[in-house]
Design a protein around this motif. Structure first.
Motif, PDB file in Angstrom:
ATOM      1  N   LEU A   1       9.615  30.687   9.243  1.00  8.80           N
ATOM      2  CA  LEU A   1      10.957  30.717   9.825  1.00  8.80           C
ATOM      3  C   LEU A   1      11.510  29.308  10.016  1.00  8.80           C
ATOM      4  N   ALA A   2      10.684  28.400  10.508  1.00 11.16           N
ATOM      5  CA  ALA A   2      11.148  27.024  10.747  1.00 11.16           C
ATOM      6  C   ALA A   2      11.499  26.309   9.447  1.00 11.16           C
ATOM      7  N   THR A   3      10.720  26.554   8.375  1.00 11.41           N
ATOM      8  CA  THR A   3      10.998  25.831   7.128  1.00 11.41           C
ATOM      9  C   THR A   3      12.269  26.320   6.464  1.00 11.41           C
ATOM     10  N   ILE A   4      12.520  27.622   6.507  1.00 13.84           N
ATOM     11  CA  ILE A   4      13.742  28.105   5.856  1.00 13.84           C
ATOM     12  C   ILE A   4      14.979  27.766   6.676  1.00 13.84           C
ATOM     13  N   GLN A   5      14.830  27.723   7.996  1.00  8.11           N
ATOM     14  CA  GLN A   5      15.985  27.375   8.836  1.00  8.11           C
ATOM     15  C   GLN A   5      16.326  25.889   8.745  1.00  8.11           C
ATOM     16  N   SER A   6      15.391  25.074   8.287  1.00  7.73           N
ATOM     17  CA  SER A   6      15.659  23.632   8.166  1.00  7.73           C
ATOM     18  C   SER A   6      16.471  23.293   6.914  1.00  7.73           C
ATOM     19  N   ILE A   7      16.667  24.249   6.028  1.00  8.27           N
ATOM     20  CA  ILE A   7      17.359  24.006   4.763  1.00  8.27           C
ATOM     21  C   ILE A   7      18.868  24.014   4.987  1.00  8.27           C
TER      22      ILE A   7
END
Length: 186
Positions: free
Chosen positions: A133-139
């Motif tokens: 969740l954190a990696t996709i929201q950082s995009i």
């Protein structure tokens, strides 16, 4: 059209990036035709234009009836050269990816495959990396544009065409179109 650059090349802090990029690229459309207009146009022609990403490449593919070849080819080139990444389409792709992440432990086979990849390749390997969740929201939208500028260049593509067409005419069309396309660092 296959282009070098896939999920193994993405920033580990942005795992899942290539999937989001390929989803938002197609659904956003181009400056001349947004993704929704593109969907409507393609539906009336029984044609499709699709983008995808995998471990080592990103791709743009299309299929159409012979009589629509020129229209659809122009759309493909426009999408390659003039994508108009939209924030709402990125957010939709992020929401869909988040739903998949939340549900991924519902399948025991999927858990086993992810854990086996970590054991075989190592937890930090791009071949074992998982979107979170954190990696996709950082995009961000700018990330998509930067990736596109780096990846979609003439000397980074393999183009294959199959179907009912005149070979000489198609070869000339491809040379005229991609021979003048921007190139990247070799």
């Amino acid at each position: 059209i296959e282009m070098r650059g896939g999920s193994r090349d993405e920033d580990p802090n942005k795992a899942g990036f290539v999937d989001l990029y390929s989803d938002a690229w197609r659904t956003s459309g181009s400056y001349s035709r947004n993704g929704d207009e593109l969907d409507d146009f393609l539906d009336t022609r029984a044609a499709k234009v699709e983008t995808a990403g995998d471990m080592d490449s990103t791709s743009l593919s299309w299929s159409c009836l012979k009589q629509d070849e020129d229209f659809i080819f122009d759309i493909v080139v426009d999408l390659l050269e003039h994508p108009d990444f939209k924030q709402d389409k990125l957010q939709l792709a992020q929401q869909q990816a988040a739903a998949g992440i939340v549900r991924r432990n519902d399948d025991a086979n999927g858990i086993a495959q992810r854990e086996a990849a970590k054991l075989v390749y190592g937890a930090s390997s791009p071949y074992a990396r998982q979107a979170e969740l954190a990696t996709i929201q950082s995009i961000k939208l700018e990330d998509l544009k930067d990736w596109h500028d780096k990846t979609v260049v003439a000397n980074n593509m393999i183009i294959g065409v199959l179907g009912d067409f005149d070979s000489d005419t198609m070869e000339k069309k491809l040379e005229d179109t991609f021979g003048t396309m921007r190139t990247g660092a070799s």
